[in-house]
Design an enzyme around this catalytic site. Structure first.
Site, PDB file in Angstrom:
ATOM      1  N   TYR A 115     101.662 -20.144  87.362  1.00 28.75           N
ATOM      2  CA  TYR A 115     101.441 -19.948  88.809  1.00 28.75           C
ATOM      3  C   TYR A 115      99.954 -20.120  89.165  1.00 28.75           C
ATOM      4  O   TYR A 115      99.597 -20.769  90.146  1.00 28.75           O
ATOM      5  CB  TYR A 115     101.935 -18.539  89.149  1.00 28.75           C
ATOM      6  CG  TYR A 115     101.905 -18.139  90.594  1.00 28.75           C
ATOM      7  CD1 TYR A 115     102.918 -18.549  91.462  1.00 28.75           C
ATOM      8  CD2 TYR A 115     100.901 -17.311  91.094  1.00 28.75           C
ATOM      9  CE1 TYR A 115     102.913 -18.139  92.788  1.00 28.75           C
ATOM     10  CE2 TYR A 115     100.900 -16.898  92.407  1.00 28.75           C
ATOM     11  CZ  TYR A 115     101.909 -17.311  93.257  1.00 28.75           C
ATOM     12  OH  TYR A 115     101.903 -16.895  94.570  1.00 28.75           O
TER      13      TYR A 115
ATOM     14  N   LYS B  16      98.398 -22.846  91.603  1.00 28.03           N
ATOM     15  CA  LYS B  16      97.699 -22.436  92.826  1.00 28.03           C
ATOM     16  C   LYS B  16      96.254 -22.940  92.853  1.00 28.03           C
ATOM     17  O   LYS B  16      95.700 -23.211  93.923  1.00 28.03           O
ATOM     18  CB  LYS B  16      97.755 -20.914  92.981  1.00 28.03           C
ATOM     19  CG  LYS B  16      99.160 -20.387  93.319  1.00 28.03           C
ATOM     20  CD  LYS B  16      99.765 -21.063  94.550  1.00 28.03           C
ATOM     21  CE  LYS B  16     100.889 -20.264  95.185  1.00 28.03           C
ATOM     22  NZ  LYS B  16     101.524 -20.986  96.303  1.00 28.03           N
TER      23      LYS B  16
HETATM   24  P1  NAP Z   1     109.364 -15.406  99.131  1.00 24.26           P
HETATM   25  O1  NAP Z   1     109.615 -14.239 100.017  1.00 24.26           O
HETATM   26  O2  NAP Z   1     109.930 -15.404  97.758  1.00 24.26           O
HETATM   27  O3  NAP Z   1     109.825 -16.725  99.922  1.00 24.26           O
HETATM   28  C1  NAP Z   1     109.730 -17.997  99.328  1.00 24.26           C
HETATM   29  C2  NAP Z   1     110.714 -18.921  99.987  1.00 24.26           C
HETATM   30  O4  NAP Z   1     110.567 -20.220  99.383  1.00 24.26           O
HETATM   31  C3  NAP Z   1     112.176 -18.488  99.783  1.00 24.26           C
HETATM   32  O5  NAP Z   1     112.884 -18.559 101.011  1.00 24.26           O
HETATM   33  C4  NAP Z   1     112.693 -19.498  98.768  1.00 24.26           C
HETATM   34  O6  NAP Z   1     114.078 -19.802  98.877  1.00 24.26           O
HETATM   35  C5  NAP Z   1     111.878 -20.736  99.142  1.00 24.26           C
HETATM   36  N1  NAP Z   1     111.885 -21.711  98.071  1.00 24.26           N
HETATM   37  C6  NAP Z   1     111.777 -21.502  96.735  1.00 24.26           C
HETATM   38  N2  NAP Z   1     111.871 -22.651  96.064  1.00 24.26           N
HETATM   39  C7  NAP Z   1     112.044 -23.630  96.980  1.00 24.26           C
HETATM   40  C8  NAP Z   1     112.229 -25.031  96.900  1.00 24.26           C
HETATM   41  N3  NAP Z   1     112.256 -25.663  95.715  1.00 24.26           N
HETATM   42  N4  NAP Z   1     112.391 -25.733  98.056  1.00 24.26           N
HETATM   43  C9  NAP Z   1     112.396 -25.103  99.239  1.00 24.26           C
HETATM   44  N5  NAP Z   1     112.223 -23.783  99.396  1.00 24.26           N
HETATM   45  C10 NAP Z   1     112.064 -23.046  98.267  1.00 24.26           C
HETATM   46  O7  NAP Z   1     107.793 -15.673  98.919  1.00 24.26           O
HETATM   47  P2  NAP Z   1     106.509 -15.258  99.798  1.00 24.26           P
HETATM   48  O8  NAP Z   1     105.943 -14.033  99.207  1.00 24.26           O
HETATM   49  O9  NAP Z   1     106.805 -15.344 101.248  1.00 24.26           O
HETATM   50  O10 NAP Z   1     105.530 -16.458  99.375  1.00 24.26           O
HETATM   51  C11 NAP Z   1     105.299 -17.598 100.175  1.00 24.26           C
HETATM   52  C12 NAP Z   1     104.148 -18.388  99.583  1.00 24.26           C
HETATM   53  O11 NAP Z   1     102.979 -17.560  99.515  1.00 24.26           O
HETATM   54  C13 NAP Z   1     104.409 -18.871  98.150  1.00 24.26           C
HETATM   55  O12 NAP Z   1     103.820 -20.136  97.952  1.00 24.26           O
HETATM   56  C14 NAP Z   1     103.685 -17.825  97.316  1.00 24.26           C
HETATM   57  O13 NAP Z   1     103.322 -18.329  96.049  1.00 24.26           O
HETATM   58  C15 NAP Z   1     102.481 -17.549  98.192  1.00 24.26           C
HETATM   59  N6  NAP Z   1     101.822 -16.261  97.948  1.00 24.26           N
HETATM   60  C16 NAP Z   1     102.488 -15.073  98.144  1.00 24.26           C
HETATM   61  C17 NAP Z   1     101.812 -13.884  97.922  1.00 24.26           C
HETATM   62  C18 NAP Z   1     102.459 -12.540  98.124  1.00 24.26           C
HETATM   63  O14 NAP Z   1     101.808 -11.523  97.835  1.00 24.26           O
HETATM   64  N7  NAP Z   1     103.674 -12.465  98.649  1.00 24.26           N
HETATM   65  C19 NAP Z   1     100.480 -13.890  97.486  1.00 24.26           C
HETATM   66  C20 NAP Z   1      99.852 -15.108  97.287  1.00 24.26           C
HETATM   67  C21 NAP Z   1     100.520 -16.303  97.535  1.00 24.26           C
HETATM   68  P3  NAP Z   1     115.174 -18.977  98.031  1.00 24.26           P
HETATM   69  O15 NAP Z   1     115.204 -17.622  98.638  1.00 24.26           O
HETATM   70  O16 NAP Z   1     116.453 -19.724  98.268  1.00 24.26           O
HETATM   71  O17 NAP Z   1     114.711 -18.985  96.624  1.00 24.26           O
END
Ligand code: NAP
Length: 256
Positions: free
Chosen positions: A155, A159
């Protein structure tokens, strides 16, 4: 007058979490929005919940961002159903955490495929339209984990790769009126961080409290915090900013 009146924004992985928070902010400020996510019905259901302004539209599109044909079809569907594309937010993401010695080749490939290849494929499909119209905004979602995080070699590499990708697209696409930037979130409450708590065998509330206490601004983040930065970088007021990564993390990346 909203900042995105008449604009069309595509946000990947936006059926929930940070993506949905960001889609909501675009809708509130006048954009038509495409929710692109793996599950078409979840995407459509999320699109139906967006607070659209009069005249704006929202659609849910089922697509896998790590598959070239699926991405091409998704972008063409957005253009034909919403009438174009002005903003792309590469947000879809997954985690497959493990220490290096336990990380499988599949864990590596899956994470690279969604974050890095996904951002590449979506940006390539969108830039064709952006270059033609001499206008476009791309915002890629990186992470504080780009700076290094135990158990996240895949990851973290993806990133940080996003940040190099962002800088390079900034150089290549700038002459065509296209801005490319990244937002690197810190700890944001979503299903992703709830799953991390479970993996660490902690109650989510306890995990959130510990993260808040360790943060310089003494709180954790919410999807709205990321939406504010993404929409700023997608608006015309920030058109002199390109190739940059903004950390939206309460200062945690500054170290203590
Ligand atoms: P999340 O709640 O897990 O949501 C991610 C979404 O992406 C889900 O709806 C998932 O669908 C979808 N997804 C996964 N694989 C996919 C694919 N191959 N094609 C299309 N859609 C796909 O994650 P989040 O926390 O909102 O994170 C969003 C972004 O922010 C990510 O890039 C993550 O790495 C980044 N981020 C998050 C945090 C944090 O603290 N939350 C911190 C730093 C960075 P499914 O539900 O069907 O799997």
């Amino acid at each position: 007058m909203g900042r995105f009146d008449g604009r069309i924004a595509v946000i990947t992985g936006s059926a929930r979490g940070i993506g949905f928070g960001t889609a909501t902010r675009f809708a509130e400020e006048g954009a038509s929005v495409a929710i692109v996510d793996l599950d078409e019905s979840a995407a459509a259901e999320a699109a139906a919940r967006l607070p659209l302004v009069e005249g704006a539209k929202a659609i849910g599109v089922g697509a896998n961002v790590s598959d070239g044909a699926s991405v091409e079809a998704a972008v063409e569907r957005v253009v034909s159903e919403l009438g174009g594309i002005h903003v792309l937010v590469n947000n879809a993401g997954i985690t497959r955490d493990n220490l290096l010695f336990k990380m499988t080749e599949e864990d590596w490939d899956l994470v690279m495929g969604v974050h890095l290849k996904g951002a590449f494929l979506m940006s390539k499909a969108a830039q064709k339209h952006f270059v033609e119209q001499r206008y476009g905004k791309i915002v890629n979602i990186s992470s504080v984990s780009a700076l290094g995080n135990r158990g996240q070699a895949n990851y973290s590499a993806a990133k940080m790769g996003i940040q190099g990708f962002t800088r390079t697209l900034g150089i290549e696409l700038g002459p065509f009126g296209i801005n490319v930037n990244a937002v690197a979130p810190g700890f944001i409450v979503t299903e992703m961080t709830e799953a991390t708590a479970v993996r660490l065998k902690m109650e989510p509330d306890e995990f959130f409290k510990l993260n808040a206490e360790a943060n310089p601004v003494r709180r954790i983040g919410y999807p709205e915090d990321i939406a504010a930065a993404v929409t700023f970088l997608s608006a015309d007021e920030s058109s002199y900013i390109t190739g940059q990564t903004i950390y939206v993390d309460g200062g945690v990346s500054l170290g203590t």
